[in-house]
Scaffold this active site. Structure first.
Site, PDB file in Angstrom:
ATOM      1  N   ASP A 100      17.054 -26.230  15.119  1.00 44.97           N
ATOM      2  CA  ASP A 100      16.719 -25.877  16.327  1.00 44.97           C
ATOM      3  C   ASP A 100      16.297 -26.963  17.228  1.00 44.97           C
ATOM      4  O   ASP A 100      15.919 -28.186  16.834  1.00 44.97           O
ATOM      5  CB  ASP A 100      15.932 -24.524  16.533  1.00 44.97           C
ATOM      6  N   ASP A 274      20.913 -16.067  12.290  1.00 45.11           N
ATOM      7  CA  ASP A 274      19.863 -16.321  11.717  1.00 45.11           C
ATOM      8  C   ASP A 274      18.776 -15.435  12.048  1.00 45.11           C
ATOM      9  O   ASP A 274      19.027 -14.912  13.031  1.00 45.11           O
ATOM     10  CB  ASP A 274      19.311 -18.061  11.971  1.00 45.11           C
ATOM     11  N   CYS A 312      22.178  -4.796  -7.469  1.00 45.79           N
ATOM     12  CA  CYS A 312      21.931  -6.177  -7.123  1.00 45.79           C
ATOM     13  C   CYS A 312      21.967  -7.049  -8.295  1.00 45.79           C
ATOM     14  O   CYS A 312      21.513  -6.893  -9.253  1.00 45.79           O
ATOM     15  CB  CYS A 312      20.608  -6.329  -6.347  1.00 45.79           C
ATOM     16  N   CYS A 314      20.820 -10.223  -8.123  1.00 47.46           N
ATOM     17  CA  CYS A 314      19.823 -11.286  -7.584  1.00 47.46           C
ATOM     18  C   CYS A 314      19.219 -11.676  -8.786  1.00 47.46           C
ATOM     19  O   CYS A 314      18.723 -10.576  -9.766  1.00 47.46           O
ATOM     20  CB  CYS A 314      19.170 -11.174  -6.531  1.00 47.46           C
ATOM     21  N   CYS A 317      16.400  -8.740  -9.470  1.00 46.93           N
ATOM     22  CA  CYS A 317      16.746  -7.326  -9.875  1.00 46.93           C
ATOM     23  C   CYS A 317      17.211  -7.513 -11.499  1.00 46.93           C
ATOM     24  O   CYS A 317      16.953  -6.558 -11.972  1.00 46.93           O
ATOM     25  CB  CYS A 317      17.909  -6.979  -9.019  1.00 46.93           C
ATOM     26  N   HIS A 342      15.163 -11.683  -3.358  1.00 50.99           N
ATOM     27  CA  HIS A 342      15.933 -10.589  -3.433  1.00 50.99           C
ATOM     28  C   HIS A 342      16.606 -10.471  -1.888  1.00 50.99           C
ATOM     29  O   HIS A 342      17.926  -9.968  -1.714  1.00 50.99           O
ATOM     30  CB  HIS A 342      15.283  -9.221  -3.613  1.00 50.99           C
TER      31      HIS A 342
END
Ligand SMILES: [Zn+2]
Length: 397
Positions: A100, A274, A312, A314, A317, A342
């Site tokens: 940014d 974002d 999930c 991930c 999980c 997660h």
């Protein structure tokens, strides 16, 4: 997936367009990687992703993340990062980075800031010295960081401000864009994005769109939203912007990260997003799930041996139960990291599913299923979302 080397710093290939809504799926080739859009970009440096490594981000499938120019420009400073081969080398991150301008942090974090034609003046929170962040200075820092996408310095006003200040900021942002374009030392390898301003005033937005799209910049951001304005104003400004933005360039909607907002704004034609929300909320034990959120710290999970979300994939999980995370939150900051992983995975997976549905030509169906899962009953669908979706021909039942 192979790393893409492209002669020009950016190329957008439209893979599929939804025949009903304004959604599109694209391959965005950037210097370090080709990004599949629509995409959510996590904030990858300084604080927000505490304890998450570049390796972990990569293994979650993240193709582009954000670096904070304000923080990095202050500490450790652009010179040191330049010596480390830019932010990519410093972080050991091989994929894309977006930085940014630093302006937003200044206006939001630093109380004593003053905007003049020259730039944003503020007192350093580290040593109290007065610093001027000009468009040239912002680009110089971002050139040192070596990001794939740099953002112009814009004159930021809160989206709830009305009156002549909004118009002044819009015109100044156009002038600052021209100064940023002139200041970019690496147009061959760093893409500069313009930021559309104009508050919640359709005429000002259109004027800004008209001016900025005449500049030869590789991409556009929709700025000045997601700052506490009415959702009804928000989506109208988003859809007005995508109506006027060129089809062949990427569209980045800044500061948007709630699942419903993402899905609706993809339907309105945005490609990139974002937001600090998914990682910030993780630190308070709030896990994002297809039915909303799950508060890991709540008593009801103390003896619950299911993962956060049984569907999930991930690492959190696959390995840990709600009960374990609940207990861990009482004693160890590692709990925050598990939920952060997660939540990032949730965002990235959501966007991959959105993209796949666009490619398969079933995005409207995806939206209906998504909303059904997110809300217990249709009478809880937010009115603004229903109206926004109706504007792109999607009726929710
Ligand atoms: Zn998970």
């Amino acid at each position: 997936m192979a790393a893409a080397t492209v002669p020009s710093p950016l190329a957008l290939r439209i893979v599929a367009e939804c025949p009903v809504t304004k959604a599109r799926a694209c391959d965005l080739a950037l210097p370090h990687w080709t990004v599949s859009t629509p995409v959510f970009m996590p904030v990858g440096t300084q604080g927000t992703l505490k304890g998450i490594t570049a390796d972990q981000l990569e293994s979650l499938g993240c193709q582009i993340c954000l670096g904070n120019t304000y923080h990095l420009g202050m500490r450790p400073g652009p010179d040191l990062i330049e010596r480390a081969n830019g932010l990519h080398g410093f972080m050991n991150w091989k994929r894309n980075l977006l930085t940014d301008s630093g302006g937003f942090q200044m206006v939001s974090l630093v109380e004593l800031s003053e905007v003049t034609e020259e730039g944003v003046k503020f007192k350093s929170p580290y040593d109290g010295k007065e610093i001027l962040l000009s468009p040239e200075k912002s680009i110089s820092i971002q050139n040192s960081l070596g990001s794939d996408i740099m953002m112009q310095l814009d004159d930021v006003v809160s989206s709830t401000v009305k009156g002549p200040r909004v118009e002044e900021a819009m015109h100044r942002s156009i002038r600052w864009l021209d100064r940023c374009i002139a200041a970019n030392k690496h147009p061959d390898r760093q893409n500069l994005f313009a930021i559309i301003q104009g508050g919640l005033d359709a005429q000002l937005r259109k004027a800004c769109l008209n001016e900025m799209t005449q500049r030869d910049v590789p991409g556009f951001a929709i700025g000045g939203l997601s700052g506490g304005e009415e959702k009804d104003d928000f989506w109208r400004m988003v859809t007005l912007s995508t109506d006027y933005l060129p089809r062949e360039k990427p569209r980045y909607l800044m500061g948007v990260g709630y699942a419903v907002d993402l899905v609706v704004c993809v339907a309105l034609g945005c490609d990139m997003f974002d937001c600090v929300f998914p990682t910030r909320t993780a630190r308070f034990g709030s896990a994002l799930v297809p039915w909303g959120s799950l508060q890991v710290k709540q008593k009801q999970y103390a003896k619950d041996f299911q993962p956060i979300d049984p569907d999930c994939q991930c690492p959190t999980c696959k390995r840990h139960s709600r009960a374990y995370l609940h207990a861990l939150f009482k004693s160890d900051t590692a709990a925050m990291h598990h939920v952060t992983i997660h939540n990032i995975s949730y965002q990235l997976t959501l966007m991959r599913s959105v993209r796949q549905s666009i490619v398969d030509g079933r995005f409207p169906e995806f939206i209906r299923t998504f909303m059904k899962r997110m809300f217990p009953s249709p009478d809880q669908y937010p009115g603004w979302a229903m109206e926004a979706l109706a504007s792109v021909n999607v009726a929710l039942d």
